[in-house]
Design a protein around this motif. Structure first.
Motif, PDB file in Angstrom:
ATOM      1  N   GLY A 218       0.824  -1.205   0.000  1.00  0.00           N
ATOM      2  CA  GLY A 218       0.000   0.000   0.000  1.00  0.00           C
ATOM      3  C   GLY A 218       0.854   1.249   0.000  1.00  0.00           C
ATOM      4  N   ARG A 219       0.256   2.350   0.418  1.00  0.00           N
ATOM      5  CA  ARG A 219       0.973   3.631   0.416  1.00  0.00           C
ATOM      6  C   ARG A 219       2.239   3.570   1.267  1.00  0.00           C
ATOM      7  N   GLY A 220       2.200   2.717   2.295  1.00  0.00           N
ATOM      8  CA  GLY A 220       3.349   2.596   3.182  1.00  0.00           C
ATOM      9  C   GLY A 220       4.601   2.079   2.485  1.00  0.00           C
ATOM     10  N   ALA A 243      -2.050  -4.941  -4.547  1.00  0.00           N
ATOM     11  CA  ALA A 243      -1.817  -3.546  -4.161  1.00  0.00           C
ATOM     12  C   ALA A 243      -3.103  -2.897  -3.701  1.00  0.00           C
ATOM     13  N   SER A 244      -2.936  -1.833  -2.903  1.00  0.00           N
ATOM     14  CA  SER A 244      -4.109  -1.027  -2.550  1.00  0.00           C
ATOM     15  C   SER A 244      -4.326  -0.002  -3.667  1.00  0.00           C
ATOM     16  N   ARG A 245      -5.477   0.615  -3.626  1.00  0.00           N
ATOM     17  CA  ARG A 245      -5.767   1.621  -4.658  1.00  0.00           C
ATOM     18  C   ARG A 245      -4.826   2.823  -4.534  1.00  0.00           C
ATOM     19  N   GLN A 258      -4.706  -4.307  -8.394  1.00  0.00           N
ATOM     20  CA  GLN A 258      -5.498  -3.677  -7.312  1.00  0.00           C
ATOM     21  C   GLN A 258      -6.534  -4.622  -6.697  1.00  0.00           C
ATOM     22  N   VAL A 259      -6.503  -4.664  -5.377  1.00  0.00           N
ATOM     23  CA  VAL A 259      -7.450  -5.479  -4.615  1.00  0.00           C
ATOM     24  C   VAL A 259      -8.460  -4.537  -3.971  1.00  0.00           C
ATOM     25  N   GLY A 260      -9.730  -4.896  -4.012  1.00  0.00           N
ATOM     26  CA  GLY A 260     -10.716  -4.078  -3.295  1.00  0.00           C
ATOM     27  C   GLY A 260     -11.974  -3.850  -4.087  1.00  0.00           C
ATOM     28  N   GLN A 261     -12.760  -2.968  -3.561  1.00  0.00           N
ATOM     29  CA  GLN A 261     -14.095  -2.729  -4.118  1.00  0.00           C
ATOM     30  C   GLN A 261     -14.054  -2.351  -5.594  1.00  0.00           C
ATOM     31  N   THR A 262     -13.111  -1.498  -5.968  1.00  0.00           N
ATOM     32  CA  THR A 262     -13.007  -1.128  -7.382  1.00  0.00           C
ATOM     33  C   THR A 262     -11.857  -1.872  -8.050  1.00  0.00           C
ATOM     34  N   GLY A 263     -11.266  -2.800  -7.336  1.00  0.00           N
ATOM     35  CA  GLY A 263     -10.224  -3.650  -7.908  1.00  0.00           C
ATOM     36  C   GLY A 263     -10.754  -5.066  -7.984  1.00  0.00           C
ATOM     37  N   ILE A 276      -0.551  -1.219   4.398  1.00  0.00           N
ATOM     38  CA  ILE A 276      -1.945  -0.971   3.964  1.00  0.00           C
ATOM     39  C   ILE A 276      -2.757  -0.714   5.230  1.00  0.00           C
ATOM     40  N   SER A 277      -3.517   0.394   5.239  1.00  0.00           N
ATOM     41  CA  SER A 277      -4.206   0.767   6.492  1.00  0.00           C
ATOM     42  C   SER A 277      -5.412  -0.135   6.790  1.00  0.00           C
ATOM     43  N   GLY A 278      -6.079  -0.622   5.722  1.00  0.00           N
ATOM     44  CA  GLY A 278      -7.249  -1.484   5.944  1.00  0.00           C
ATOM     45  C   GLY A 278      -8.559  -0.736   5.809  1.00  0.00           C
ATOM     46  N   ILE A 280     -12.229   0.177   4.396  1.00  0.00           N
ATOM     47  CA  ILE A 280     -13.337  -0.759   4.131  1.00  0.00           C
ATOM     48  C   ILE A 280     -13.347  -1.204   2.663  1.00  0.00           C
ATOM     49  N   GLN A 281     -12.966  -0.278   1.774  1.00  0.00           N
ATOM     50  CA  GLN A 281     -12.984  -0.628   0.341  1.00  0.00           C
ATOM     51  C   GLN A 281     -11.878  -1.628   0.003  1.00  0.00           C
ATOM     52  N   HIS A 282     -10.807  -1.633   0.774  1.00  0.00           N
ATOM     53  CA  HIS A 282      -9.752  -2.630   0.537  1.00  0.00           C
ATOM     54  C   HIS A 282     -10.185  -3.987   1.116  1.00  0.00           C
ATOM     55  N   ILE A 295       1.374  -6.202   8.075  1.00  0.00           N
ATOM     56  CA  ILE A 295       2.615  -5.566   8.537  1.00  0.00           C
ATOM     57  C   ILE A 295       2.369  -4.064   8.444  1.00  0.00           C
ATOM     58  N   ASN A 296       2.370  -3.394   9.594  1.00  0.00           N
ATOM     59  CA  ASN A 296       2.068  -1.967   9.593  1.00  0.00           C
ATOM     60  C   ASN A 296       2.735  -1.333  10.805  1.00  0.00           C
ATOM     61  N   LYS A 297       3.261  -0.129  10.607  1.00  0.00           N
ATOM     62  CA  LYS A 297       3.975   0.477  11.742  1.00  0.00           C
ATOM     63  C   LYS A 297       3.029   1.136  12.738  1.00  0.00           C
ATOM     64  N   ASP A 314       8.254  -1.467  10.932  1.00  0.00           N
ATOM     65  CA  ASP A 314       8.572  -0.860   9.636  1.00  0.00           C
ATOM     66  C   ASP A 314       8.740  -1.987   8.605  1.00  0.00           C
ATOM     67  N   LEU A 315       7.945  -1.922   7.545  1.00  0.00           N
ATOM     68  CA  LEU A 315       7.975  -3.020   6.560  1.00  0.00           C
ATOM     69  C   LEU A 315       9.355  -3.173   5.938  1.00  0.00           C
ATOM     70  N   PHE A 316      10.131  -2.081   5.893  1.00  0.00           N
ATOM     71  CA  PHE A 316      11.458  -2.174   5.279  1.00  0.00           C
ATOM     72  C   PHE A 316      12.445  -2.945   6.163  1.00  0.00           C
TER      73      PHE A 316
HETATM   74  P1  FAD Z   1      -3.194   4.498   3.570  1.00  0.00           P
HETATM   75  O1  FAD Z   1      -4.581   4.485   4.052  1.00  0.00           O
HETATM   76  O2  FAD Z   1      -2.510   5.822   3.450  1.00  0.00           O
HETATM   77  O3  FAD Z   1      -2.355   3.564   4.552  1.00  0.00           O
HETATM   78  C1  FAD Z   1      -0.959   3.428   4.502  1.00  0.00           C
HETATM   79  C2  FAD Z   1      -0.569   2.571   5.691  1.00  0.00           C
HETATM   80  O4  FAD Z   1       0.814   2.272   5.619  1.00  0.00           O
HETATM   81  C3  FAD Z   1      -0.812   3.230   7.049  1.00  0.00           C
HETATM   82  O5  FAD Z   1      -1.612   2.392   7.852  1.00  0.00           O
HETATM   83  C4  FAD Z   1       0.589   3.416   7.646  1.00  0.00           C
HETATM   84  O6  FAD Z   1       0.605   3.217   9.034  1.00  0.00           O
HETATM   85  C5  FAD Z   1       1.340   2.293   6.933  1.00  0.00           C
HETATM   86  N1  FAD Z   1       2.777   2.546   6.779  1.00  0.00           N
HETATM   87  C6  FAD Z   1       3.403   3.663   6.331  1.00  0.00           C
HETATM   88  N2  FAD Z   1       4.721   3.473   6.263  1.00  0.00           N
HETATM   89  C7  FAD Z   1       4.959   2.225   6.710  1.00  0.00           C
HETATM   90  C8  FAD Z   1       6.147   1.450   6.878  1.00  0.00           C
HETATM   91  N3  FAD Z   1       7.363   1.924   6.571  1.00  0.00           N
HETATM   92  N4  FAD Z   1       6.021   0.185   7.372  1.00  0.00           N
HETATM   93  C9  FAD Z   1       4.804  -0.318   7.698  1.00  0.00           C
HETATM   94  N5  FAD Z   1       3.660   0.371   7.564  1.00  0.00           N
HETATM   95  C10 FAD Z   1       3.733   1.627   7.055  1.00  0.00           C
HETATM   96  N6  FAD Z   1      -8.855   1.107  -1.874  1.00  0.00           N
HETATM   97  C11 FAD Z   1      -8.358  -0.094  -2.219  1.00  0.00           C
HETATM   98  O7  FAD Z   1      -7.308  -0.523  -1.716  1.00  0.00           O
HETATM   99  N7  FAD Z   1      -9.011  -0.847  -3.171  1.00  0.00           N
HETATM  100  C12 FAD Z   1     -10.152  -0.451  -3.772  1.00  0.00           C
HETATM  101  O8  FAD Z   1     -10.667  -1.162  -4.632  1.00  0.00           O
HETATM  102  C13 FAD Z   1     -10.705   0.815  -3.392  1.00  0.00           C
HETATM  103  N8  FAD Z   1     -11.866   1.236  -3.937  1.00  0.00           N
HETATM  104  C14 FAD Z   1     -12.412   2.414  -3.497  1.00  0.00           C
HETATM  105  C15 FAD Z   1     -13.653   2.824  -3.984  1.00  0.00           C
HETATM  106  C16 FAD Z   1     -14.215   3.997  -3.533  1.00  0.00           C
HETATM  107  C17 FAD Z   1     -15.565   4.393  -4.060  1.00  0.00           C
HETATM  108  C18 FAD Z   1     -13.526   4.794  -2.597  1.00  0.00           C
HETATM  109  C19 FAD Z   1     -14.138   6.066  -2.075  1.00  0.00           C
HETATM  110  C20 FAD Z   1     -12.288   4.415  -2.121  1.00  0.00           C
HETATM  111  C21 FAD Z   1     -11.694   3.229  -2.575  1.00  0.00           C
HETATM  112  N9  FAD Z   1     -10.447   2.824  -2.104  1.00  0.00           N
HETATM  113  C22 FAD Z   1      -9.981   1.583  -2.445  1.00  0.00           C
HETATM  114  C23 FAD Z   1      -9.565   3.711  -1.321  1.00  0.00           C
HETATM  115  C24 FAD Z   1      -9.581   3.430   0.162  1.00  0.00           C
HETATM  116  O9  FAD Z   1     -10.613   4.171   0.765  1.00  0.00           O
HETATM  117  C25 FAD Z   1      -8.232   3.860   0.793  1.00  0.00           C
HETATM  118  O10 FAD Z   1      -7.998   5.215   0.494  1.00  0.00           O
HETATM  119  C26 FAD Z   1      -7.038   3.044   0.317  1.00  0.00           C
HETATM  120  O11 FAD Z   1      -7.305   1.656   0.436  1.00  0.00           O
HETATM  121  C27 FAD Z   1      -5.821   3.398   1.165  1.00  0.00           C
HETATM  122  O12 FAD Z   1      -4.711   2.699   0.699  1.00  0.00           O
HETATM  123  P2  FAD Z   1      -3.517   2.353   1.676  1.00  0.00           P
HETATM  124  O13 FAD Z   1      -4.018   1.511   2.808  1.00  0.00           O
HETATM  125  O14 FAD Z   1      -2.414   1.812   0.843  1.00  0.00           O
HETATM  126  O15 FAD Z   1      -3.036   3.799   2.167  1.00  0.00           O
END
Ligand code: FAD
Length: 329
Positions: A218-220, A243-245, A258-263, A276-278, A280-282, A295-297, A314-316
């Motif tokens: 994910g973004r992390g 991957a997350s979105r 991409q995994v999730g509601q739109t993936g 990946i934060s978790g 609801i859409q993921h 794995i999340n910090k 830290d995932l790294f």
């Molecule tokens: P973030 O929410 O930013 O989370 C990043 C996480 O990484 C954080 O928890 C942080 O603590 C952790 N992190 C950061 N650095 C590190 C590190 N070095 N080591 C360990 N952990 C670290 N999302 C999807 O994934 N799939 C979908 O299909 C999808 N469809 C959507 C549809 C709609 C209509 C909408 C509104 C949203 C949708 N989303 C979808 C987006 C979803 O709401 C989230 O924005 C998205 O899942 C967030 O991705 P993320 O968890 O990677 O990022």
């Protein structure tokens, strides 16, 4: 309306191979048909596809309607919509289910329009209510609520169903069923689309929907470079990368991951969510994985609520240590 009966599944095949989602829906159609006391039927369209009918029976079909014709060798909206709509008008099924694939998403609305009936797209659940109506369940309003939709006045009731959310019935080699060949009333002029060439997806494209092990970033992960580490862990485990979105939108990895509601909806034996934060859409796309590791910090990340095993860190640092350990085993 009483003349409509039976539950049909569009048995999607590509190059004479049945799509997994069709067998998943057939498993669900079997349960719904038993509940209603009607037949579960499959509609198989293509050219040279008769041999697949047995497979459909083994996975739960009572009847397989086979529409086999050279003009139907390749999928075309007009060709497939015509022959299926003709069959529906003749045999009047009460329900038709399609996989929410590129083909199903194209075909189902065209048939709905020809038959002047409704269609619920991308269902994640199906049931039958006390009046025998099909309950079509799907996320709505950005996944913030789950809507149950019915089609009370039009027949057939139609839905497309997300791949990966329903389970195939166990294959029963002894099951018996009926195979009925239908003569397609179709001529060249009915299909305006001409297919000159079919270019297959590059081999590197992943099929995460069928993978047993998925390591998702994910973004992390922080960037495209970080996904190399995710790939290394996936390789060490014999899995594929998801991957997350957020990661896809950032352009770090292509959307077919991409995994999730739109993936994609996945149901692997092991899902490792890294950074990946978790949201609801993921979770909508991976919550049915057998074992989830996160794995999340951030110890308060919502992903830990669905995880079977959580590693706060830290995932790294965590991932290289994991890879080293796996290689040692
Ligand atoms: P973030 O929410 O930013 O989370 C990043 C996480 O990484 C954080 O928890 C942080 O603590 C952790 N992190 C950061 N650095 C590190 C590190 N070095 N080591 C360990 N952990 C670290 N999302 C999807 O994934 N799939 C979908 O299909 C999808 N469809 C959507 C549809 C709609 C209509 C909408 C509104 C949203 C949708 N989303 C979808 C987006 C979803 O709401 C989230 O924005 C998205 O899942 C967030 O991705 P993320 O968890 O990677 O990022």
């Amino acid at each position: 309306m009483n003349e409509y009966k039976d539950i049909w599944v569009f048995a999607e095949q590509r190059e004479q191979r049945l799509m997994n989602v069709s067998l998943e829906i057939l498993g669900e159609a079997r349960k719904l048909a038993d509940k209603k006391g009607v037949k579960a039927c499959a509609v198989l369209v293509g050219y040279g596809v008769k041999g697949l009918a047995d497979e459909l029976i083994k996975y739960g079909a009572d009847v397989v309607y086979v529409i086999d014709n050279p003009l139907l060798k390749n999928y075309t909206t007009e060709g497939y919509a015509k022959v299926i709509a003709d069959l529906v008008n003749e045999l009047k099924p009460e329900v038709i289910l399609y996989g929410a694939t590129y083909i199903g998403r194209d075909l189902a609305p065209r048939i709905a329009s020809r038959l002047h009936t409704g269609l619920t797209a991308d269902c994640t659940g199906l049931d039958i209510d006390e009046n025998g109506l099909l309950l079509q369940i799907r996320p709505a309003f950005g996944g913030n609520l789950i809507a149950t939709i019915i089609c009370p006045e039009r027949r057939p009731q139609m839905a497309t169903v997300r791949p990966g959310v329903m389970k195939k019935a166990p294959k029963d080699g002894k099951r018996k069923g009926e195979i009925i060949e239908i003569q397609a009333n179709i001529k060249e002029g009915d299909i305006r689309t001409q297919i000159f060439d079919i270019i297959k997806e590059a081999k590197s494209k992943v099929n995460i929907e069928e993978a047993d092990i998925i390591v998702s970033g994910g973004r992390g992960v922080g960037g495209a470079e970080g996904f190399k580490l995710i790939q290394q862990l996936a390789d060490a485990l014999g899995g594929v990368v998801g991957a997350s979105r957020a990661a896809v939108d950032a352009g770090w990895i292509s959307s077919d991951h991409q995994v999730g509601q739109t993936g994609k909806t996945v149901r692997p034996k092991l899902y490792i969510a890294c950074g990946i934060s978790g949201a609801i859409q993921h979770i909508a796309g991976m919550g049915n994985a057998k074992t989830i590791v996160a794995i999340n910090k951030n110890p308060d990340a919502p992903i830990f609520k669905v995880a079977d095993y959580g590693i706060v860190g830290d995932l790294f640092k965590v991932i290289p240590a994991l890879i080293e350990e796996i290689k040692r085993i």
